[in-house]
Scaffold this motif. Structure first.
Motif, PDB file in Angstrom:
ATOM      1  N   LYS A  39      56.264  74.846   3.037  1.00  0.00           N
ATOM      2  CA  LYS A  39      55.051  74.353   3.676  1.00  0.00           C
ATOM      3  C   LYS A  39      54.381  75.531   4.383  1.00  0.00           C
ATOM      4  N   LEU A  40      53.148  75.791   4.031  1.00  0.00           N
ATOM      5  CA  LEU A  40      52.362  76.853   4.648  1.00  0.00           C
ATOM      6  C   LEU A  40      51.509  76.210   5.733  1.00  0.00           C
ATOM      7  N   VAL A  41      51.747  76.609   6.974  1.00  0.00           N
ATOM      8  CA  VAL A  41      51.019  76.018   8.104  1.00  0.00           C
ATOM      9  C   VAL A  41      50.271  77.117   8.847  1.00  0.00           C
ATOM     10  N   PRO A  42      49.140  76.763   9.458  1.00  0.00           N
ATOM     11  CA  PRO A  42      48.394  77.770  10.218  1.00  0.00           C
ATOM     12  C   PRO A  42      49.117  78.126  11.508  1.00  0.00           C
ATOM     13  N   MET A  43      48.914  79.346  11.953  1.00  0.00           N
ATOM     14  CA  MET A  43      49.472  79.788  13.223  1.00  0.00           C
ATOM     15  C   MET A  43      48.755  79.061  14.357  1.00  0.00           C
ATOM     16  N   PRO A  44      49.462  78.754  15.442  1.00  0.00           N
ATOM     17  CA  PRO A  44      48.768  78.143  16.589  1.00  0.00           C
ATOM     18  C   PRO A  44      47.769  79.131  17.183  1.00  0.00           C
ATOM     19  N   PRO A  45      46.703  78.623  17.765  1.00  0.00           N
ATOM     20  CA  PRO A  45      45.699  79.539  18.325  1.00  0.00           C
ATOM     21  C   PRO A  45      46.277  80.321  19.498  1.00  0.00           C
ATOM     22  N   ASP A  46      45.787  81.541  19.663  1.00  0.00           N
ATOM     23  CA  ASP A  46      46.209  82.363  20.794  1.00  0.00           C
ATOM     24  C   ASP A  46      45.677  81.750  22.078  1.00  0.00           C
ATOM     25  N   ILE A  47      46.522  81.757  23.100  1.00  0.00           N
ATOM     26  CA  ILE A  47      46.075  81.260  24.395  1.00  0.00           C
ATOM     27  C   ILE A  47      45.945  82.438  25.344  1.00  0.00           C
ATOM     28  N   GLU A  48      45.061  82.322  26.261  1.00  0.00           N
ATOM     29  CA  GLU A  48      44.870  83.352  27.273  1.00  0.00           C
ATOM     30  C   GLU A  48      45.998  83.228  28.290  1.00  0.00           C
ATOM     31  N   LEU A  49      46.781  84.278  28.452  1.00  0.00           N
ATOM     32  CA  LEU A  49      47.913  84.236  29.373  1.00  0.00           C
ATOM     33  C   LEU A  49      47.475  84.230  30.830  1.00  0.00           C
ATOM     34  N   PHE A  50      46.426  84.952  31.142  1.00  0.00           N
ATOM     35  CA  PHE A  50      45.960  84.984  32.521  1.00  0.00           C
ATOM     36  C   PHE A  50      45.368  83.632  32.881  1.00  0.00           C
ATOM     37  N   GLY A  51      45.963  82.965  33.838  1.00  0.00           N
ATOM     38  CA  GLY A  51      45.479  81.667  34.279  1.00  0.00           C
ATOM     39  C   GLY A  51      46.070  80.494  33.519  1.00  0.00           C
ATOM     40  N   ALA A  52      47.002  80.727  32.599  1.00  0.00           N
ATOM     41  CA  ALA A  52      47.562  79.643  31.793  1.00  0.00           C
ATOM     42  C   ALA A  52      48.343  78.651  32.639  1.00  0.00           C
ATOM     43  N   LEU A  53      48.927  79.088  33.742  1.00  0.00           N
ATOM     44  CA  LEU A  53      49.718  78.203  34.600  1.00  0.00           C
ATOM     45  C   LEU A  53      48.947  77.720  35.827  1.00  0.00           C
ATOM     46  N   ALA A  54      47.647  77.915  35.833  1.00  0.00           N
ATOM     47  CA  ALA A  54      46.839  77.491  36.971  1.00  0.00           C
ATOM     48  C   ALA A  54      46.980  75.990  37.189  1.00  0.00           C
ATOM     49  N   GLY A  55      47.260  75.616  38.424  1.00  0.00           N
ATOM     50  CA  GLY A  55      47.391  74.205  38.773  1.00  0.00           C
ATOM     51  C   GLY A  55      48.756  73.616  38.494  1.00  0.00           C
ATOM     52  N   SER A  56      49.697  74.395  38.013  1.00  0.00           N
ATOM     53  CA  SER A  56      51.010  73.849  37.687  1.00  0.00           C
ATOM     54  C   SER A  56      52.044  74.066  38.790  1.00  0.00           C
ATOM     55  N   VAL A  57      51.688  74.762  39.853  1.00  0.00           N
ATOM     56  CA  VAL A  57      52.609  75.054  40.943  1.00  0.00           C
ATOM     57  C   VAL A  57      52.199  74.245  42.166  1.00  0.00           C
ATOM     58  N   LEU A  58      53.196  73.606  42.800  1.00  0.00           N
ATOM     59  CA  LEU A  58      52.929  72.844  44.014  1.00  0.00           C
ATOM     60  C   LEU A  58      53.009  73.761  45.222  1.00  0.00           C
ATOM     61  N   ASN A  59      52.205  73.481  46.213  1.00  0.00           N
ATOM     62  CA  ASN A  59      52.197  74.263  47.444  1.00  0.00           C
ATOM     63  C   ASN A  59      52.885  73.461  48.540  1.00  0.00           C
ATOM     64  N   GLU A  60      54.007  73.940  48.993  1.00  0.00           N
ATOM     65  CA  GLU A  60      54.715  73.323  50.110  1.00  0.00           C
ATOM     66  C   GLU A  60      54.430  74.168  51.338  1.00  0.00           C
ATOM     67  N   THR A  61      53.953  73.529  52.400  1.00  0.00           N
ATOM     68  CA  THR A  61      53.532  74.300  53.562  1.00  0.00           C
ATOM     69  C   THR A  61      54.694  74.782  54.415  1.00  0.00           C
ATOM     70  N   ASP A  62      55.719  73.960  54.641  1.00  0.00           N
ATOM     71  CA  ASP A  62      56.830  74.363  55.499  1.00  0.00           C
ATOM     72  C   ASP A  62      58.136  74.133  54.757  1.00  0.00           C
ATOM     73  N   ILE A  63      58.725  75.199  54.244  1.00  0.00           N
ATOM     74  CA  ILE A  63      59.938  75.050  53.438  1.00  0.00           C
ATOM     75  C   ILE A  63      61.224  75.267  54.234  1.00  0.00           C
ATOM     76  N   VAL A  64      61.117  75.618  55.514  1.00  0.00           N
ATOM     77  CA  VAL A  64      62.318  75.867  56.310  1.00  0.00           C
ATOM     78  C   VAL A  64      62.575  74.799  57.361  1.00  0.00           C
ATOM     79  N   ALA A  65      61.686  73.838  57.518  1.00  0.00           N
ATOM     80  CA  ALA A  65      61.868  72.774  58.515  1.00  0.00           C
ATOM     81  C   ALA A  65      62.985  71.836  58.070  1.00  0.00           C
ATOM     82  N   PRO A  66      63.714  71.255  59.040  1.00  0.00           N
ATOM     83  CA  PRO A  66      64.772  70.307  58.673  1.00  0.00           C
ATOM     84  C   PRO A  66      64.196  69.066  57.973  1.00  0.00           C
ATOM     85  N   ILE A  67      65.012  68.492  57.121  1.00  0.00           N
ATOM     86  CA  ILE A  67      64.585  67.266  56.438  1.00  0.00           C
ATOM     87  C   ILE A  67      65.285  66.073  57.075  1.00  0.00           C
ATOM     88  N   ASP A  68      64.826  64.878  56.770  1.00  0.00           N
ATOM     89  CA  ASP A  68      65.359  63.660  57.380  1.00  0.00           C
ATOM     90  C   ASP A  68      66.659  63.189  56.750  1.00  0.00           C
TER      91      ASP A  68
END
Length: 75
Positions: A39-68
């Motif tokens: 089976k001859l299939v087309p190559m997947p399109p090239d993606i731009e690496l810069f910015g590819a993970l934009a919006g995929s990381v969560l921002n936690e403001t305080d990572i050292v505070a005690p938890i409940d």
């Protein structure tokens, strides 16, 4: 339904078929004696690496505070 071509015809028109698969983005089945062998299939399109993970990381403001929740390891 996917297009198919015999191995002999594929050999004769290989470069044209490669261009057609790349242009139309549709796979091509290559047969030998009527049975699919490749089976001859087309190559997947090239993606731009810069910015590819934009919006995929969560921002936690305080990572050292005690938890409940008390952990077993803390006892």
């Amino acid at each position: 339904m996917e297009a198919s071509i015999g191995a002999g015809d594929f050999k004769a028109k290989c470069l044209q078929l490669l261009d057609a698969v790349a242009a139309h983005r549709e796979p091509l089945i290559i047969t030998k004696r009527g049975k699919p062998v490749a089976k001859l299939v087309p190559m997947p399109p090239d993606i731009e690496l810069f910015g590819a993970l934009a919006g995929s990381v969560l921002n936690e403001t305080d990572i050292v505070a005690p938890i409940d929740v008390e952990w077993d390891a803390a006892r």
